[in-house]
Scaffold this motif. Structure first.
Motif, PDB file in Angstrom:
ATOM      1  N   ASP A 400       0.842  -1.146   0.025  1.00 44.12           N
ATOM      2  CA  ASP A 400      -0.105  -0.082  -0.002  1.00 44.12           C
ATOM      3  C   ASP A 400       0.831   1.093   0.142  1.00 44.12           C
ATOM      4  N   ASP A 401       1.880   1.211   0.957  1.00 46.55           N
ATOM      5  CA  ASP A 401       2.839   2.201   0.993  1.00 46.55           C
ATOM      6  C   ASP A 401       3.482   2.398  -0.398  1.00 46.55           C
ATOM      7  N   ILE A 402       3.842   1.397  -1.021  1.00 45.42           N
ATOM      8  CA  ILE A 402       4.562   1.590  -2.331  1.00 45.42           C
ATOM      9  C   ILE A 402       3.792   2.390  -3.226  1.00 45.42           C
ATOM     10  N   GLN A 403       2.394   1.688  -3.413  1.00 45.93           N
ATOM     11  CA  GLN A 403       1.419   2.177  -4.508  1.00 45.93           C
ATOM     12  C   GLN A 403       1.389   3.726  -4.204  1.00 45.93           C
ATOM     13  N   ASN A 404       1.254   4.093  -2.945  1.00 42.97           N
ATOM     14  CA  ASN A 404       0.814   5.614  -2.641  1.00 42.97           C
ATOM     15  C   ASN A 404       2.255   6.344  -2.884  1.00 42.97           C
ATOM     16  N   ASN A 405       3.319   5.843  -2.540  1.00 44.68           N
ATOM     17  CA  ASN A 405       4.683   6.721  -2.518  1.00 44.68           C
ATOM     18  C   ASN A 405       4.786   6.707  -4.272  1.00 44.68           C
ATOM     19  N   LEU A 406       4.448   5.698  -5.216  1.00 53.26           N
ATOM     20  CA  LEU A 406       4.794   6.057  -6.394  1.00 53.26           C
ATOM     21  C   LEU A 406       3.839   7.315  -6.930  1.00 53.26           C
ATOM     22  N   PHE A 407       2.619   7.029  -6.563  1.00 55.36           N
ATOM     23  CA  PHE A 407       1.508   8.118  -6.721  1.00 55.36           C
ATOM     24  C   PHE A 407       2.097   9.524  -6.414  1.00 55.36           C
ATOM     25  N   SER A 408       2.606   9.616  -5.146  1.00 60.81           N
ATOM     26  CA  SER A 408       2.985  10.891  -4.631  1.00 60.81           C
ATOM     27  C   SER A 408       4.277  11.517  -5.476  1.00 60.81           C
ATOM     28  N   LYS A 409       5.192  10.629  -5.711  1.00 59.88           N
ATOM     29  CA  LYS A 409       6.286  10.730  -6.497  1.00 59.88           C
ATOM     30  C   LYS A 409       5.995  11.457  -7.951  1.00 59.88           C
ATOM     31  N   ALA A 410       5.029  10.926  -8.396  1.00 59.79           N
ATOM     32  CA  ALA A 410       4.572  11.377  -9.826  1.00 59.79           C
ATOM     33  C   ALA A 410       3.841  12.343  -9.790  1.00 59.79           C
ATOM     34  N   LEU A 411       3.151  12.693  -8.614  1.00 59.99           N
ATOM     35  CA  LEU A 411       2.197  13.885  -8.575  1.00 59.99           C
ATOM     36  C   LEU A 411       3.205  15.130  -8.135  1.00 59.99           C
ATOM     37  N   GLU A 412       4.271  14.709  -7.436  1.00 56.73           N
ATOM     38  CA  GLU A 412       5.218  15.906  -7.085  1.00 56.73           C
ATOM     39  C   GLU A 412       6.084  16.242  -8.470  1.00 56.73           C
ATOM     40  N   PHE A 413       6.358  15.275  -9.378  1.00 50.43           N
ATOM     41  CA  PHE A 413       6.989  15.386 -10.543  1.00 50.43           C
ATOM     42  C   PHE A 413       6.033  16.548 -11.526  1.00 50.43           C
ATOM     43  N   GLN A 414       4.981  16.078 -11.629  1.00 49.96           N
ATOM     44  CA  GLN A 414       4.039  16.783 -12.167  1.00 49.96           C
ATOM     45  C   GLN A 414       3.708  18.171 -12.120  1.00 49.96           C
ATOM     46  N   ARG A 415       3.487  18.229 -10.439  1.00 45.74           N
ATOM     47  CA  ARG A 415       3.736  19.749  -9.958  1.00 45.74           C
ATOM     48  C   ARG A 415       4.966  20.656 -10.252  1.00 45.74           C
ATOM     49  N   GLN A 416       6.124  20.031 -10.181  1.00 45.27           N
ATOM     50  CA  GLN A 416       7.523  20.606 -10.500  1.00 45.27           C
ATOM     51  C   GLN A 416       7.467  21.194 -12.038  1.00 45.27           C
ATOM     52  N   ASN A 417       6.800  20.251 -12.718  1.00 46.89           N
ATOM     53  CA  ASN A 417       7.085  20.379 -14.263  1.00 46.89           C
ATOM     54  C   ASN A 417       5.658  20.872 -14.828  1.00 46.89           C
ATOM     55  N   THR A 418       4.882  21.627 -13.998  1.00 50.06           N
ATOM     56  CA  THR A 418       3.807  22.318 -14.522  1.00 50.06           C
ATOM     57  C   THR A 418       3.981  23.546 -14.384  1.00 50.06           C
ATOM     58  N   THR A 419       4.036  24.419 -15.566  1.00 49.77           N
ATOM     59  CA  THR A 419       4.562  25.981 -15.374  1.00 49.77           C
ATOM     60  C   THR A 419       3.314  26.833 -15.830  1.00 49.77           C
ATOM     61  N   VAL A 420       3.093  27.918 -15.064  1.00 45.15           N
ATOM     62  CA  VAL A 420       2.043  28.912 -15.696  1.00 45.15           C
ATOM     63  C   VAL A 420       2.788  30.005 -16.326  1.00 45.15           C
ATOM     64  N   VAL A 421       2.469  30.145 -17.561  1.00 43.98           N
ATOM     65  CA  VAL A 421       2.982  31.350 -18.138  1.00 43.98           C
ATOM     66  C   VAL A 421       2.085  32.435 -18.718  1.00 43.98           C
ATOM     67  N   ASN A 422       2.749  33.503 -19.018  1.00 42.56           N
ATOM     68  CA  ASN A 422       1.800  34.646 -19.399  1.00 42.56           C
ATOM     69  C   ASN A 422       2.293  35.423 -20.519  1.00 42.56           C
ATOM     70  N   SER A 423       3.354  34.979 -21.336  1.00 40.74           N
ATOM     71  CA  SER A 423       3.697  35.525 -22.450  1.00 40.74           C
ATOM     72  C   SER A 423       4.423  34.364 -23.307  1.00 40.74           C
ATOM     73  N   TYR A 424       4.415  34.630 -24.418  1.00 40.44           N
ATOM     74  CA  TYR A 424       4.605  33.885 -25.456  1.00 40.44           C
ATOM     75  C   TYR A 424       6.162  33.248 -25.579  1.00 40.44           C
ATOM     76  N   ASP A 425       7.109  34.419 -25.042  1.00 39.43           N
ATOM     77  CA  ASP A 425       8.461  34.396 -24.924  1.00 39.43           C
ATOM     78  C   ASP A 425       8.897  33.397 -23.725  1.00 39.43           C
ATOM     79  N   GLU A 426       7.901  33.658 -22.633  1.00 47.07           N
ATOM     80  CA  GLU A 426       8.060  32.631 -21.738  1.00 47.07           C
ATOM     81  C   GLU A 426       7.610  31.272 -22.014  1.00 47.07           C
TER      82      GLU A 426
END
Length: 491
Positions: A400-426
RNA sequence: CGGGGUGUGGCGCAGUUGGUUAGCGCACCUGCUUUGGGAGCAGGGGGUCGUGCGUUCGAGUCGCACCACCCCGACCA
């Protein structure tokens, strides 16, 4: 066995291929673009199938099977559908071979040409709606909630194991409804089923949303998808669900008499996931030591490795392992006992890491003495000595712990790699640099989307369902936008 | 379809300016010793060098053509 794999940093594509091959999931075949799904890979698919099938049944669906071949004329009925698939269809033109006149092997018998060519299904909407026509007379025949597990063929220019192959396995749900609202609800229900499956079973976070016009399924009014982020920062569409409106009902003339006695066209949905999910699973969790599988989808959750010097010692270990396995089976844990004598423990450790077994239990003379076992978890590679009393409870908790840990790690990765931008250059610098998901305002036009795709290779993955309305300006045109779209480079 | 790369025992590779019996590592088989992170020693089996044509006294090696696969790109789930 010397099974080392390329590291992700060195060459991500090669790393992916190495895992598929060396973990024994699949092989290249003699047929271009087609793969052999090996027993271990197929076992993962069976786990995926079993759970999804359960979820489909729970939401009222039944399985059925429709033909592999579709008369060519069926395809031309729905204009955008044909256009979407025409370029990648395999066509059957003959039904017989014969010996070559000059004795040089076997050739197609030109006298055996089919009256009407058959298409090898790239998807089954047409054959199914042609069938539904004869099944539906009145609203009392509705809804029809059918799923089929099948293979389909799409003649792709470039293929990759599991992610895009010429032939692949999938399920396709095809439902018919009396009202627009009911069909829309069905399409939404099924994309939610997929999202739940991805999160809870694959331990893979996904963004659920609506496709843009350009990315929509050929023949659909609306397409919903779940989008997952892979470790290289590219997005992968993991499942789709389509509200087909009355497009196919009109194309195949499927009408029904409603409760007021009026004739109307039937409303439709279709939805599917494929063996591509295995590719997603690999790229979501695995590391440079090999495959990492979430416990809920691992064909075998626990492997026992004996460590011994003598035959007599092995016998004693085997009898303890046998008891422990019984205990684990009793609480629903799947196990394997690797008592092969021609490999050393160290070799086995590496092998099961390569194959992604969630838990490895080593048991040797010291453990026999102390009543312990050594438990190693695949996700973190940590080891600990555990009492073999009430091992079942411990393992259940750890899985159970492994299942949850994999999800948390992947979720954290997704958060770290989701960027809000406000210009085309960015936008451009994020897409070209760190990659990942990018949330940006977009004016809603296919033209702007095409410009972005052309210049950055990023596409709109979806317009997320859960994004809050937010006024802004399109990063390209500056026109008003009410919502951010989710962009990424995609598989 | 464009660009790049690779084809030599099951896998990974070496093979020089063409030279005779084509090697190496891993894997495999037999035996003995080993076994808490990819074991050691000894013996052994296995290759029409991707395919075809050509050059040559002689081709894994040189030339031409073809085929297959992989990677990158365009198309797509």
């Amino acid at each position: 066995m010397a099974k080392e794999i390329t590291s992700r940093n060195e060459n991500y594509s090669q790393w992916y291929n190495d895992i598929v091959i060396k973990a024994g999931l699949a092989d290249y075949s003699a047929v271009r673009g087609c793969m052999i799904i090996k027993p271990y890979g197929y076992a993962v698919w069976e786990k995926i199938q079993a759970q999804l099938d359960r979820m489909f049944k729970e939401t009222g669906h039944q399985n059925a099977y429709f033909p592999l071949f579709i008369p060519k004329s069926f395809f031309s009925r729905e204009a955008s559908h044909v256009e979407g698939f025409a370029k990648e269809c395999a066509v059957v033109t003959h039904y017989r071979l014969k010996n070559d006149a000059s004795g040089m092997g076997i050739v197609v018998d030109e006298d055996a040409r089919l009256e009407e060519e058959l298409i090898v299904r790239p998807t089954s909407e047409t054959i199914i709606w042609n069938t539904y026509k004869s099944w539906i007379q009145s609203y009392r025949d509705l809804p029809i909630l059918i799923n089929q597990w099948a293979n389909v063929v799409r003649w792709e220019m470039r293929t990759r194991l599991f992610l895009r192959t010429t032939e692949f396995l999938w399920q396709e749900g095809h439902t018919a409804h009396a009202t627009r609202q009911e069909a829309v609800e069905e399409a939404e229900r099924m994309i939610n089923v997929y999202a739940q499956f991805a999160r809870e079973w694959m331990a893979m976070p996904v963004i659920m949303g609506r496709k843009s016009e350009a990315e929509r399924f050929a023949g659909a009014v609306d397409t919903y998808s779940i989008e997952a982020l892979m470790q290289d920062g590219k997005a992968l569409q993991a499942g789709t669900s389509h509200f087909l409106g009355q497009n196919f009902a009109k194309a195949f003339d499927v009408k029904f008499l409603n409760s007021e006695g009026a004739l109307d066209y039937v409303w439709a949905t279709s939805w599917g996931v494929s063996t591509r999910l295995i590719g997603a699973l690999i790229m979501a969790h695995s590391d440079d030591n090999g495959l990492v599988l979430p416990p809920k989808l691992a064909p075998t959750q626990v492997v026992f490795v004996p460590i011994y010097k003598s035959r007599e010692e092995l016998d004693r270990i085997s009898s303890v392992v046998s008891q422990l396995r019984n205990e684990l089976h009793a609480v629903g844990v799947t196990t394997h006992y690797d008592d092969r004598d021609n490999y050393k423990p160290g070799f086995k450790f590496a092998e099961y890491e390569m194959k992604g077994f969630p838990i490895r239990i080593a048991i040797g003379p010291k453990d026999l003495e102390n009543g312990t076992v050594e438990v190693a978890r695949r996700d973190t590679l940590q080891k600990q000595i555990v009492s073999s009393n009430s091992l079942g409870k411990f393992i259940i908790g750890l899985l159970d712990d492994i299942q949850n840990n994999l999800f948390s790690k992947a979720l954290e990765f997704q958060r770290q790699n989701t960027t809000v931008v406000n210009s085309y250059d960015e936008f451009k610098s994020v897409i070209a640099g760190k990659g990942g998901f990018v949330l940006a305002h977009w004016d809603g036009t296919p033209e702007t989307e095409a410009i972005i795709k052309d210049e950055t290779k990023a596409t709109i993955r979806c317009i997320p369902f859960d994004s809050k309305p937010e006024e802004g300006k399109c990063i390209v045109t500056g026109k008003p936008s009410m919502q951010r779209a989710l962009f990424a480079q995609a598989y």
